[in-house]
Design an enzyme around this catalytic site. Structure first.
Site, PDB file in Angstrom:
ATOM      1  N   HIS A 189      31.126  42.610  44.802  1.00  0.00           N
ATOM      2  CA  HIS A 189      32.534  42.954  44.553  1.00  0.00           C
ATOM      3  C   HIS A 189      32.838  44.447  44.615  1.00  0.00           C
ATOM      4  O   HIS A 189      33.996  44.843  44.562  1.00  0.00           O
ATOM      5  CB  HIS A 189      33.001  42.416  43.193  1.00  0.00           C
ATOM      6  CG  HIS A 189      32.494  43.218  42.045  1.00  0.00           C
ATOM      7  ND1 HIS A 189      31.260  43.047  41.501  1.00  0.00           N
ATOM      8  CD2 HIS A 189      33.060  44.236  41.344  1.00  0.00           C
ATOM      9  CE1 HIS A 189      31.077  43.902  40.515  1.00  0.00           C
ATOM     10  NE2 HIS A 189      32.147  44.643  40.400  1.00  0.00           N
TER      11      HIS A 189
HETATM   12  C1  UD1 Z   1      37.181  46.057  38.796  1.00  0.00           C
HETATM   13  C2  UD1 Z   1      36.615  47.389  38.344  1.00  0.00           C
HETATM   14  C3  UD1 Z   1      35.115  47.401  38.555  1.00  0.00           C
HETATM   15  C4  UD1 Z   1      34.466  46.202  37.880  1.00  0.00           C
HETATM   16  C5  UD1 Z   1      35.141  44.921  38.335  1.00  0.00           C
HETATM   17  C6  UD1 Z   1      34.586  43.759  37.557  1.00  0.00           C
HETATM   18  C7  UD1 Z   1      38.058  49.368  38.656  1.00  0.00           C
HETATM   19  C8  UD1 Z   1      38.302  50.563  39.480  1.00  0.00           C
HETATM   20  N1  UD1 Z   1      37.174  48.487  39.145  1.00  0.00           N
HETATM   21  O1  UD1 Z   1      36.954  45.932  40.186  1.00  0.00           O
HETATM   22  O2  UD1 Z   1      34.566  48.578  37.988  1.00  0.00           O
HETATM   23  O3  UD1 Z   1      33.105  46.185  38.245  1.00  0.00           O
HETATM   24  O4  UD1 Z   1      36.547  45.009  38.084  1.00  0.00           O
HETATM   25  O5  UD1 Z   1      34.787  42.558  38.209  1.00  0.00           O
HETATM   26  O6  UD1 Z   1      38.654  49.214  37.625  1.00  0.00           O
HETATM   27  N2  UD1 Z   1      42.098  40.164  42.195  1.00  0.00           N
HETATM   28  C9  UD1 Z   1      42.600  38.896  42.140  1.00  0.00           C
HETATM   29  N3  UD1 Z   1      42.590  38.255  40.928  1.00  0.00           N
HETATM   30  C10 UD1 Z   1      42.106  38.806  39.792  1.00  0.00           C
HETATM   31  C11 UD1 Z   1      41.602  40.117  39.852  1.00  0.00           C
HETATM   32  C12 UD1 Z   1      41.604  40.782  41.060  1.00  0.00           C
HETATM   33  O7  UD1 Z   1      43.044  38.365  43.144  1.00  0.00           O
HETATM   34  O8  UD1 Z   1      42.123  38.153  38.733  1.00  0.00           O
HETATM   35  C13 UD1 Z   1      42.104  40.869  43.486  1.00  0.00           C
HETATM   36  C14 UD1 Z   1      43.424  41.622  43.733  1.00  0.00           C
HETATM   37  O9  UD1 Z   1      43.693  41.583  45.083  1.00  0.00           O
HETATM   38  C15 UD1 Z   1      43.043  43.028  43.334  1.00  0.00           C
HETATM   39  C16 UD1 Z   1      41.591  43.105  43.806  1.00  0.00           C
HETATM   40  O10 UD1 Z   1      41.063  41.822  43.538  1.00  0.00           O
HETATM   41  O11 UD1 Z   1      43.856  44.001  43.942  1.00  0.00           O
HETATM   42  C17 UD1 Z   1      40.754  44.151  43.122  1.00  0.00           C
HETATM   43  O12 UD1 Z   1      40.869  44.027  41.700  1.00  0.00           O
HETATM   44  P1  UD1 Z   1      40.657  45.323  40.774  1.00  0.00           P
HETATM   45  O13 UD1 Z   1      40.780  44.941  39.379  1.00  0.00           O
HETATM   46  O14 UD1 Z   1      41.482  46.457  41.287  1.00  0.00           O
HETATM   47  O15 UD1 Z   1      39.173  45.758  41.119  1.00  0.00           O
HETATM   48  P2  UD1 Z   1      37.818  44.951  41.058  1.00  0.00           P
HETATM   49  O16 UD1 Z   1      37.221  44.986  42.406  1.00  0.00           O
HETATM   50  O17 UD1 Z   1      38.013  43.650  40.393  1.00  0.00           O
HETATM   51  N1  UDP Z   2      30.154  37.108  35.682  1.00  0.00           N
HETATM   52  C1  UDP Z   2      30.651  35.847  35.413  1.00  0.00           C
HETATM   53  N2  UDP Z   2      31.061  35.068  36.466  1.00  0.00           N
HETATM   54  C2  UDP Z   2      30.982  35.482  37.764  1.00  0.00           C
HETATM   55  C3  UDP Z   2      30.463  36.782  38.016  1.00  0.00           C
HETATM   56  C4  UDP Z   2      30.072  37.566  36.949  1.00  0.00           C
HETATM   57  O1  UDP Z   2      30.726  35.432  34.253  1.00  0.00           O
HETATM   58  O2  UDP Z   2      31.363  34.711  38.659  1.00  0.00           O
HETATM   59  C5  UDP Z   2      29.740  37.945  34.552  1.00  0.00           C
HETATM   60  C6  UDP Z   2      28.317  38.451  34.649  1.00  0.00           C
HETATM   61  O3  UDP Z   2      27.409  37.509  34.113  1.00  0.00           O
HETATM   62  C7  UDP Z   2      28.387  39.749  33.855  1.00  0.00           C
HETATM   63  C8  UDP Z   2      29.783  40.245  34.145  1.00  0.00           C
HETATM   64  O4  UDP Z   2      30.536  39.110  34.564  1.00  0.00           O
HETATM   65  O5  UDP Z   2      28.271  39.484  32.466  1.00  0.00           O
HETATM   66  C9  UDP Z   2      29.704  41.251  35.236  1.00  0.00           C
HETATM   67  O6  UDP Z   2      30.939  41.464  35.766  1.00  0.00           O
HETATM   68  P1  UDP Z   2      31.159  42.064  37.226  1.00  0.00           P
HETATM   69  O7  UDP Z   2      29.990  41.825  38.085  1.00  0.00           O
HETATM   70  O8  UDP Z   2      32.468  41.559  37.674  1.00  0.00           O
HETATM   71  O9  UDP Z   2      31.359  43.618  36.914  1.00  0.00           O
HETATM   72  P2  UDP Z   2      30.363  44.852  36.690  1.00  0.00           P
HETATM   73  O10 UDP Z   2      29.357  44.480  35.670  1.00  0.00           O
HETATM   74  O11 UDP Z   2      29.766  45.196  38.009  1.00  0.00           O
HETATM   75  O12 UDP Z   2      31.281  45.931  36.243  1.00  0.00           O
END
Ligand code: UD1
Ligand code: UDP
Length: 352
Positions: A205
């Site tokens: 991601h």
């Molecule tokens: C964010 C965090 C990242 C974290 C990750 C955990 C920042 C800069 N990034 O990244 O550090 O590791 O969350 O998962 O804060 N979207 C959906 N549905 C959702 C959420 C997101 O469709 O419920 C899509 C949207 O198009 C959105 C894109 O994903 O614009 C990115 O979501 P965003 O929260 O900006 O960043 P993540 O990649 O999720």
């Molecule tokens: N996780 C989850 N379901 C998923 C992917 C991740 O419950 O489909 C959990 C994972 O076990 C961990 C946390 O989400 O506890 C990590 O989140 P993510 O990888 O989105 O973010 P990061 O840790 O890189 O910020």
């Protein structure tokens, strides 16, 4: 004491669940939970509140999506309004997302003390949005809960005062211990013909991978050439980019929707090896005695690579294939992330 907890993204729900459980036993603390709305799909948000019994947020600000400046700015404005109304004694923020930075900035500008859980993590890659968020949050915060000695060292190197720094251990280790026995097998697992101990668990991601077609294609190609089938619970961001870039996934990669934490723990325990760019999964691999092939060029969780448990493979297909077949060290030695009482230490310190 009144505590306002700011959360918004998947890993923060898991971290906060552990701390909120400790808070619930302490009559002297009243916690209000603010969900920024950064993650909003049911399988990226609601599922964690339901299965981890996190108290329902007192506020949901509904701010998700958009560019970084816009998202962080809208969150900052909305959090400021909540803090002006609630007047807490402390604001608690977690990790390194845009919600973390917005919460810390809103509080510090109102002269409300801020505590940062997971302080001191550094990748030293300033192109990562998370690196900017964590550096700025650490420098704004009044109390820095560092999960590891390395994190404490990073904070000291940046000149942060020693009185602000507390080695707490990692709340994700607390969570791993607490939820391990509540893990749940996903309903689709057997239907896909998968076998315990004989699949690769992958997640992708990070912006550096999802927004770069060459890196994303390299990772998919590496996974496609794995000897074992691959289970890929897919983040919505990655799903959209695979479609945008026209990258096809072959039949050995089983794409499933994001799973809840209890199902994720089950998959982590059941898999042969993990391949991921997630910070959380790198550590959860270690907690459950699995190895993690890191789909990035660097990591904040350096102690796991130094110990030979995890391996950095980047996004190059051949390197990923070779890493997947390498035997890695069994976990052996002193625990690296505390003793599973990080949340208790954090709450004790806030009270004192
Ligand atoms: C964010 C965090 C990242 C974290 C990750 C955990 C920042 C800069 N990034 O990244 O550090 O590791 O969350 O998962 O804060 N979207 C959906 N549905 C959702 C959420 C997101 O469709 O419920 C899509 C949207 O198009 C959105 C894109 O994903 O614009 C990115 O979501 P965003 O929260 O900006 O960043 P993540 O990649 O999720
Ligand atoms: N996780 C989850 N379901 C998923 C992917 C991740 O419950 O489909 C959990 C994972 O076990 C961990 C946390 O989400 O506890 C990590 O989140 P993510 O990888 O989105 O973010 P990061 O840790 O890189 O910020």
């Amino acid at each position: 004491m009144k505590l306002v907890t700011i959360i918004g993204a998947r890993p923060q729900f898991i971290k906060a669940a552990t701390v909120s459980r400790v808070v619930a036993d302490r009559a002297e603390i009243r916690e209000m939970i603010v969900h920024t709305g950064q993650h909003y799909d049911a399988n990226m948000s609601d599922v964690f509140f339901e299965e981890l019994a996190i108290p329902k947020p007192d506020y949901n600000l509904g701010v998700g999506g958009g560019m970084h400046g816009s998202m962080t700015g809208r969150q900052l404005e909305a959090i400021e309004r909540v803090l002006l109304d609630e007047k807490p004694d402390w604001v608690l923020v977690y990790g390194d997302t845009n919600s973390t930075l917005a919460g810390a900035l809103a509080a510090v500008k109102l002269h409300i003390p801020v505590a940062h859980v997971e302080a001191g993590l550094r990748s030293f890659n300033r192109r990562m949005p998370e690196e900017i968020n964590r550096v700025l949050t650490d420098h704004a915060a009044d109390l820095l809960f560092a999960p590891t000695d390395t994190a404490v060292g990073n904070l000291k190197t940046e000149g942060l005062p020693i009185e602000r720094i507390e080695l707490s251990g990692d709340v994700m280790y607390d969570a791993a211990l607490f939820y391990r026995h509540r893990a749940r097998q996903p309903g689709w697992f057997a239907k896909l013909g998968l076998k315990i101990g004989d699949f690769v668990l992958a997640t992708i991601h990070r912006a550096e991978n999802t927004d770069n077609p060459a890196r994303l294609a390299g990772i998919i190609d590496g996974l496609a050439n794995s000897e074992e089938p691959v289970v890929l619970p897919l983040h919505p961001r990655t799903r959209a980019r695979l479609y945008d870039f026209g990258i096809k996934t072959p039949g050995n990669i089983h794409i499933v929707p994001p799973v809840g934490y209890l199902e994720m723990v089950w998959l982590e325990v059941a898999c042969k090896v993990i391949a991921s760019d997630s910070g959380g999964l790198q550590k959860e691999a270690y907690f459950h005695n699995r190895r993690c092939i890191i789909l990035r060029d660097e990591t904040e969780w350096v102690e796991l690579v130094d110990a030979g448990y995890n391996l950095i493979a980047g996004a190059d297909s051949a390197r990923i294939v070779s890493a997947l077949s390498k035997p890695l060290s069994d976990v052996d030695g002193a625990p690296l992330y505390g003793t599973g009482v990080a949340a208790d230490l954090i709450i004790e310190r806030l009270i004192s």
